[in-house]
Structure formats: C-alpha cells, structure tokens
Design an enzyme around this catalytic site. Structure first.
Site, mmCIF file in Angstrom:
data_model
loop_
_atom_site.group_PDB
_atom_site.id
_atom_site.type_symbol
_atom_site.label_atom_id
_atom_site.label_comp_id
_atom_site.label_asym_id
_atom_site.label_seq_id
_atom_site.Cartn_x
_atom_site.Cartn_y
_atom_site.Cartn_z
ATOM 1 N N CYS A 1 0.841 -1.196 0.000
ATOM 2 C CA CYS A 1 0.000 0.000 0.000
ATOM 3 C C CYS A 1 0.878 1.248 0.000
ATOM 4 O O CYS A 1 1.728 1.402 0.885
ATOM 5 C CB CYS A 1 -0.916 -0.009 1.232
ATOM 6 S SG CYS A 1 -1.890 1.506 1.418
ATOM 7 N N CYS B 1 0.033 3.382 3.600
ATOM 8 C CA CYS B 1 0.449 2.952 4.941
ATOM 9 C C CYS B 1 1.583 1.920 4.901
ATOM 10 O O CYS B 1 2.086 1.525 5.956
ATOM 11 C CB CYS B 1 -0.735 2.378 5.704
ATOM 12 S SG CYS B 1 -1.371 0.824 5.022
ATOM 13 N N CYS C 1 -8.359 2.062 3.523
ATOM 14 C CA CYS C 1 -7.231 2.660 4.253
ATOM 15 C C CYS C 1 -7.579 4.075 4.685
ATOM 16 O O CYS C 1 -7.953 4.932 3.861
ATOM 17 C CB CYS C 1 -5.979 2.668 3.374
ATOM 18 S SG CYS C 1 -4.482 3.140 4.277
ATOM 19 N N CYS D 1 21.138 4.587 6.973
ATOM 20 C CA CYS D 1 21.027 3.999 5.636
ATOM 21 C C CYS D 1 20.183 4.918 4.766
ATOM 22 O O CYS D 1 19.400 5.725 5.287
ATOM 23 C CB CYS D 1 20.441 2.590 5.687
ATOM 24 S SG CYS D 1 18.697 2.518 6.122
ATOM 25 N N GLU E 1 26.978 6.837 8.341
ATOM 26 C CA GLU E 1 27.472 5.627 8.994
ATOM 27 C C GLU E 1 28.306 4.830 7.984
ATOM 28 O O GLU E 1 27.918 4.673 6.835
ATOM 29 C CB GLU E 1 26.288 4.788 9.482
ATOM 30 C CG GLU E 1 26.678 3.572 10.293
ATOM 31 C CD GLU E 1 25.476 2.827 10.806
ATOM 32 O OE1 GLU E 1 25.320 1.644 10.455
ATOM 33 O OE2 GLU E 1 24.667 3.431 11.535
ATOM 34 N N SER F 1 28.202 1.681 1.075
ATOM 35 C CA SER F 1 28.075 0.777 -0.060
ATOM 36 C C SER F 1 28.754 1.420 -1.272
ATOM 37 O O SER F 1 29.107 2.607 -1.261
ATOM 38 C CB SER F 1 26.602 0.513 -0.377
ATOM 39 O OG SER F 1 25.975 1.704 -0.840
ATOM 40 N N LYS G 1 29.973 17.999 -10.189
ATOM 41 C CA LYS G 1 28.585 17.949 -10.641
ATOM 42 C C LYS G 1 27.674 18.630 -9.626
ATOM 43 O O LYS G 1 27.597 18.215 -8.471
ATOM 44 C CB LYS G 1 28.137 16.498 -10.835
ATOM 45 C CG LYS G 1 28.790 15.798 -12.008
ATOM 46 C CD LYS G 1 28.220 14.388 -12.167
ATOM 47 C CE LYS G 1 28.858 13.680 -13.354
ATOM 48 N NZ LYS G 1 28.336 12.300 -13.507
#
Length: 431
Positions: A179, A182, A199, A287, A321, A325, A416
């Site tokens: 959804c 939610c 909803c 993240c 953190e 990656s 950039k």
C-alpha cells in the site's frame, strides 16, 4: 536419468544471464514455479560469481549449461596435488632411481589422503542443515536467497535486489503488493486494492518538515509510528544489501521523500534515509534508499543535502554511517567534491591576498563548520582531487594549489552540481 533432474545445489554452472551472456553462477536454491501446471517443474536461484548480489535471480533449466558443471566440494588445492602426482608418475617412467620415485609418490599420496579427509569433513558439514558458527556466515546464509522478485508500490512495479525478512507467509511469495499510503503488504493485487479502499491514511504519518513544488519531506519517529517504520524498513531492505534495521525501530528517525500529485493529492514514496536519535559518532545517516523508478534523477544527493542541513541546524558536524556501499560512496564523493569546491572557489575570490598566487592556505575546521562535513571526509576528498600540497597539523590548515580549483570546477565529471537543490526557506519551522 536426464540431465534436467541432476541440478546440484551449491554447484557452479555457466548460466545465461538476462543480458544474454554466459556467466559462471552458483545454484543456491530451488522451488516450484508458481502457476505451473506441473508442480515438479522447478526454477533455480543463481548467484553470479564476481557480481553484486543485486543481480542474483531465479532462472529456469534452459538457462543452465550442464556441461560446465563444477563440483562444489572439490578443493582447488587437492586438484593441484592430483595434477602434480600425474606429472610425477609420467616423469617417473624415465627415472632410473626407483627408490626416489616411490618416496616422492608416497609423500604426494599422503598429502592427497590428508586433503581428502579434510574434504570429507567439509562435505558432511556442507550437506547437513547446521548453520555456520560465525555470525557473518549466518547472515549470508540467511539472506542469500531472494524469494520476492518484484514489488508493487503505487503505480510502480519494481524488480527487487536483495532478500528482505518479511514474515514467511509473505516473504516466500514471488510478488508482493504494498500500500503506497500505509506501506502494509499483501500477496495479491486484489487484496491490496480492497485494502486501499478502506485505508484511513490520507497523508504520510509524522511531521512534514520540508516542501517545495511537488516534493515533500516527512520526519517519522520510529517509536511513535512503529508499525509504519517496520514496514518501511522491510520495503527498503529489498534494495539494501546490509546496514538496515528490521523491527527494532524505536531509536531511529526516518526522513521520507514524496512526490505529490497535486491533481489528486496522492503521495508517492520516492526514497528515505534513517538516522539514530542519539549517535556517538554524529552519524547523520544510518542507511539511505532511493527506489529504482526514481534513481538517476538527483534524489539521492538531495537526501544527502537534507541530512547535512539537518546537522547544521542541530549544530553538529555530521557524517554517514560507515562503511558505505559502492553506490553510497559514489553519491557521497560526488556531493563532497561539489560542496567543498564551492567553498574553496569562493574563498579564493574573496581573499584578495591570494589572487594571482599559486597556493593558498585553508583552515579545514572553517570548511567543516560551514558545511557540517567532518574533517576526515574533507581531507580525503581533497586528497582524491590531488589538491593537498601539504598539511600543517598544528593549525589544521591545508595548502591548496589555487590555480587548479578553476580547472577542476570546469570539469563536469568531477564537479557535478546537485540536480535538485534545497531551499532553506522551504523548511518548516517546527524542526
């Protein structure tokens, strides 16, 4: 017995990829093909060696070259020893010293026997259902098979990248339906549509802290909106290999970016970042995720800009953190270069004493205070640009070759400008 019934789990084969090229892959799991008339028809999950796990996929038998089979339990060292023994035996035919030949053969045979004993133990361990003792191997084993291959969010259907620990009833489905209001998840499209009709949520939860044109940013407290935050993390994990929480969200804040369709006031989730409420290292991002339909549009760097703007308003020097990656590292380095070069260029032009000089002295702490980027990230960025002539440790001052700044700034690959700028006036005063 036909070859199509001899697929060996954990073995390696040449596999035809979605790019129509052959690549070595390890077969990690198998399952019946959904909606297939014959339940014995299987598909196989392959990890392509040397490639990021995001490219792992489910394939059918016709994609596998069975002639390229490699024994998963054959140790390369034992293969080498056997090869040495073969060479020895061939050369021994012309060796007149039989005693020396036999001693060498005996020694090689003992080495191979010891190797085979070790291999037998490994085979027994690999074929059992026991999990490795190390947490790292436990994590890799738990997450290596990606069962959910696509997820629908709003009008977008996205191919997933990684495993996500959805509850078993949902986590083993090939397709998932979420959804867009939610973030609750369902196994079928019809169930999703029925839920959307009922909803009660009209806007995302939390506080809206930024709005400009069709973009809105919401701050969501993981403790206050626990279920929503958990659903967000599970969705995000489909596109993050590591570094994400699943259910323990109380100590995190989430910053969600939405595109707003003003015609019907619909909010489409674009991406988000999370951060700890209390971080000893002043991490301003734990993240960060931008969903595939919205990548390469500048949203990642926009969220990075937001994170540093929030750090500035909190009067702290922030950092992401780590480790980052591969994609995160590229985005951050691009942002750091642009931000730091802007400061250096302005400083050189404002400081008339340095006009025409080949070098100028810059205090790293001044840059850090103005940008909220920590000193280590500033210095590593300058070093990668070869802009550090020397560093005066006592005064935190670096010597910059001023005549190179303009050259670098004119290089569109190195400097950039973010595609989507932030406007400080568009922050809502509640933060």
């Amino acid at each position: 017995m036909s070859l199509d019934k001899k697929v060996v789990l954990n073995a390696s084969y040449l596999v035809k990829t979605k790019w129509n090229k052959w690549h070595e892959g390890e077969i990690c799991a198998k399952r019946p093909i959904e909606d297939a008339q014959n339940i014995n028809v299987k598909e196989y999950f392959v990890h392509y060696k040397g490639l990021n796990r995001r490219y792992d996929e489910w394939i059918t038998l016709d994609k596998i070259d069975f002639n390229s089979y490699k024994d998963p339990y054959e140790d390369p060292e034992v293969i080498l020893l056997k090869a040495e023994l073969d060479i020895l035996e061939k050369s021994a035919e012309t060796n007149k010293n039989i005693l020396t030949r036999n001693r060498m053969k005996k020694r090689m045979s003992h080495k191979i026997a010891r190797g085979e004993m070790v291999l037998n133990d490994l085979r027994k361990k690999a074929r059992s259902d026991t999990i490795s003792a190390t947490l790292e191997k436990e994590f890799k084993e738990f997450t290596k098979v990606k069962f959910i291959t696509s997820v629908q969010l709003g009008k977008y259907i996205m191919d997933t990248w990684y495993f996500s620990p959805y509850p078993n009833a949902y986590g083993k489905s090939s397709n998932l339906f979420v959804c867009h209001i939610c973030l609750k998840y369902f196994k079928s499209k019809s169930t999703l549509y029925k839920h959307i009709m009922d909803c009660n949520n009209i806007t995302p939860p939390g506080c809206q802290i930024y709005k400009h044109n069709n973009l809105a940013l919401f701050e969501v407290d993981g403790e206050k909106y626990k279920l929503y935050s958990q659903c967000l993390c599970l969705l995000g994990k489909l596109f993050i290999d590591q570094k994400t929480v699943y259910y323990d969200v109380d100590s995190f804040l989430f910053y969600l970016l939405f595109e707003i369709d003003h015609n019907n006031e619909k909010y489409q989730l674009v991406g988000y970042f999370s951060k700890e409420k209390e971080s000893e290292d002043n991490n301003n991002i734990a993240c960060i995720v931008v969903f595939p339909p919205f990548q390469k549009k500048g949203y990642g760097k926009f969220l990075i800009q937001i994170s540093y703007e929030l750090s500035k308003r909190e009067h702290i020097i922030g950092q992401p953190e780590k480790p980052l990656s591969y994609l995160g590292q590229k985005s951050y380095q691009c942002f750091w270069r642009w931000k730091i070069l802007q400061i250096l260029d302005r400083y050189i032009h404002e400081n008339k004493n340095n006009n025409g000089e080949s070098e100028c002295l810059i205090n790293v702490n001044d840059i850090s205070l103005e940008t909220s980027i920590n000193r280590e990230d500033i210095l590593s960025t300058l070093d990668k640009l070869n802009l550090l002539n020397y560093w005066l440790n006592d005064s935190h001052t670096v010597c910059i070759p001023a005549n190179q700044i303009r050259v670098i700034m004119n290089d569109s690959n190195l400097c950039k400008k973010p595609h989507i700028p932030i406007y400080p006036d568009c922050f809502i005063s509640t933060i």
